[in-house]
Design an enzyme around this catalytic site. Structure first.
Site, PDB file in Angstrom:
ATOM      1  N   LYS A  11      57.025  69.777  30.074  1.00  0.00           N
ATOM      2  CA  LYS A  11      55.611  69.989  30.394  1.00  0.00           C
ATOM      3  C   LYS A  11      55.072  71.152  29.561  1.00  0.00           C
ATOM      4  CE  LYS A  11      52.686  70.677  34.540  1.00  0.00           C
ATOM      5  NZ  LYS A  11      52.729  70.855  35.995  1.00  0.00           N
ATOM      6  N   SER A  41      50.134  67.946  38.872  1.00  0.00           N
ATOM      7  CA  SER A  41      49.650  68.141  37.514  1.00  0.00           C
ATOM      8  C   SER A  41      50.658  67.750  36.420  1.00  0.00           C
ATOM      9  CB  SER A  41      49.274  69.608  37.331  1.00  0.00           C
ATOM     10  OG  SER A  41      50.418  70.438  37.516  1.00  0.00           O
ATOM     11  N   SER A  51      53.105  69.397  42.354  1.00  0.00           N
ATOM     12  CA  SER A  51      52.800  68.921  40.996  1.00  0.00           C
ATOM     13  C   SER A  51      53.899  68.127  40.304  1.00  0.00           C
ATOM     14  CB  SER A  51      52.413  70.097  40.095  1.00  0.00           C
ATOM     15  OG  SER A  51      51.077  70.455  40.317  1.00  0.00           O
TER      16      SER A  51
END
Length: 536
Positions: free
Chosen positions: A86, A181, A205
């Site tokens: 990420k 996210s 997330s």
């Protein structure tokens, strides 16, 4: 074990061979594996899962891995295995943006501890994945690089259901969100472009997009995995998350990442053993708790029904399944909002245009430069959270909001302690209120409203510092994945994953059928007559 499955004409046979075993035996080389994943990344570019693809870096790492295999000096289970990270984890020499104008062009001089640990094991870094700006959101729709599309939008399972329900085949307007996210990481794993990916989890997330994309999403216990190099959102709740296609793989990655880090004072001091999971055959000694407060009016009837089916599955196999109470649940989302925005306001103060990141052209005064830099660098969502947090931290509000929320946080954590002390081993809950929704539907609500809804089952775990994992259970009537969440005692991650592995084996979640990609997938291991690559 990096397990693969063979798939011909819809038939599926588990193969004993792990990908790492295939690598060790020379049936496939790290370079071949890397090139196939790079080819799939290019083919699935429209998903917008990656912000940066580190092709040269990955191929060089594959070359080094190949040399080690030839000498018989493999570094471990991850050597030669493609992974993604990420884009809020620092990666030395590779741009790290947090999907924000504030960090566009920022290249860190060091690796996050978790990234370094993966590289030390010989993993191949395929690239950096997309997210909501600074990981603030639950849809992966609010970053500057645009929204991430859920691979299931293009699956045979979803398309066939849409045809049956006589919907128009307008894919452009009907694609689904990934959740967030860490949506880029979830999509990357779901679309076969890597075998595992790092996400971050502050209020759900990692687990939320895992549920929407039909993959396993693990949030480890707070303090088990180092946060050093993870660009902070909420220091007291952030945890690096792990996304894989099966529970065993999540355990393998956790075993590599877990342990003390002198650069993160919140990590545990005790040495950590590898997380090898026993195969549970008998669940009759288990006690599964079902929190009654999680049966909310907003929960879709389909998710509720699957949650009941899962509880019945444990009961039918002899486990004790009991209803439990987490009495302060109704306060948790408000409490989380106060604490989260307060820490965000504090963390975001470092982005001032002076040291790194974006800097505006305004040179009237230092204050004017600060203000213009932050206005240009942050989106509305981030600015809104900074304003909220600074309001709660004002001298006249501090006691009424921040201190009070800290006290409520303690009560929420104690609710979990009391339940686990009563003899419950693991809690079983939904991960999300419903399956993934179309993007056009999702953006009708603002980010704050959406996050408050979507974090309902996940954020209390972060406030309590507990481990939790989302495991895909079944497809909805729309042909979309529904995941359920298991919550464990603090630092009992291995027990949690052992239960999750048993559940995964019972439910046999179907593999995503991406027809457009099958040509590439089917040739990943064509020498071994392996058609798609899927980690069990």
């Amino acid at each position: 074990m990096w397990e693969t499955r063979v798939r011909f004409l819809g038939r599926e046979d588990p193969l004993e061979e792990a990908v790492s075993a295939a690598l060790k035996q020379g049936q496939v080389t790290p370079t071949e594996l890397c090139q196939r994943c790079l080819s799939l990344i290019k083919k699935t570019k429209f998903l917008n899962a990656y912000i940066t693809v580190s092709e040269e870096v990955a191929l060089k790492q594959a070359e080094e891995s190949e040399k080690r295999y030839k000498k018989g000096h493999s570094l471990g289970d991850l050597d030669g295995i493609p992974v993604a990270v990420k884009d809020n984890f620092s990666t030395s020499g590779i741009e790290t943006t947090c999907a924000s104008n504030m960090l566009k062009g920022y290249v860190p001089p060091y690796n996050a501890t978790v990234v370094q640990k993966l590289l030390d094991q010989g993993a191949l870094l395929m690239g950096k994945t997309n997210l909501d700006e600074f990981a603030m959101g639950s849809g992966s729709t609010d970053g500057i690089f645009g929204p991430v599309k859920n691979p299931w939008s293009y699956s045979k399972q979803y398309r066939e259901k849409r045809k049956q329900n006589s919907h128009s085949e307008n894919e452009d307007s009907n694609w689904l969100i990934t959740g967030g996210s860490s949506g880029g990481s979830a999509a990357a794993v779901s679309a076969f472009t890597c075998f595992a990916a790092l996400g971050s989890d502050t209020g759900g997330s990692t687990r939320n997009p895992a549920a929407h994309c039909g993959v396993v999403g693990l949030k480890p216990s707070y303090g088990l995995v180092s946060r050093h190099g993870l660009i902070p959102l909420v220091n007291s709740m952030d945890v690096p998350g792990i996304l894989t296609r099966c529970v065993d793989d999540a355990a393998t990655v956790l075993g590599i990442l877990a342990g003390h880090d002198p650069k993160d004072s919140t990590t545990i001091q005790d040495p950590v053993k590898p997380f090898t999971l026993p195969s549970l055959t008998d669940v009759s000694k288990l006690c599964i708790g079902i929190p009654k407060e999680y049966l909310t009016p907003e929960l879709s009837s389909e998710v509720q029904s699957l949650w009941s089916r899962a509880a019945n599955l444990f009961e039918s196999e002899g486990a004790k399944v009991i209803e439990v109470s987490l009495p302060h649940t109704s306060y948790s989302i408000v409490c989380y909002h106060v604490l989260c925005t307060s820490e965000v306001a504090s963390n975001m103060a470092r982005f001032d245009g002076l040291e790194y990141g974006h800097r505006c052209d305004n040179d009237v005064s230092t204050e004017a430069m600060y203000a213009a830099t932050r206005r240009e660098g942050f989106n509305d969502v981030v600015r809104g959270r900074i304003l909220s947090g600074n309001f709660f931290l004002l001298k006249e509000n501090y006691e009424n909001y921040f201190v009070k929320a800290q006290k409520v946080r303690r009560l929420i954590a104690n609710d979990f302690v009391n339940v686990f002390n009563s003899g419950v081993d693991v809690l079983l809950t939904p991960t999300t209120l419903s399956e993934a929704v179309p993007y056009t539907e999702f953006i009708k609500e603002d980010n704050r409203t959406r996050s408050a809804q979507d974090d309902i089952f996940t954020q209390a775990v972060n406030m309590a510092g507990l481990p939790a994992v989302s495991v895909p259970m079944a497809l909805s009537s729309q042909g979309l994945p529904v995941g359920l969440q298991f919550i464990g005692r603090a630092f009992c991650d291995q027990q949690l994953l052992t239960v999750a592995k048993w559940f995964e084996k019972q439910v046999q979640f179907p593999v995503i059928q991406l027809q457009e990609l099958m040509d590439d997938c089917s040739s990943v291991f064509e020498n071994e007559k392996l058609a798609s690559v899927s980690l069990k």
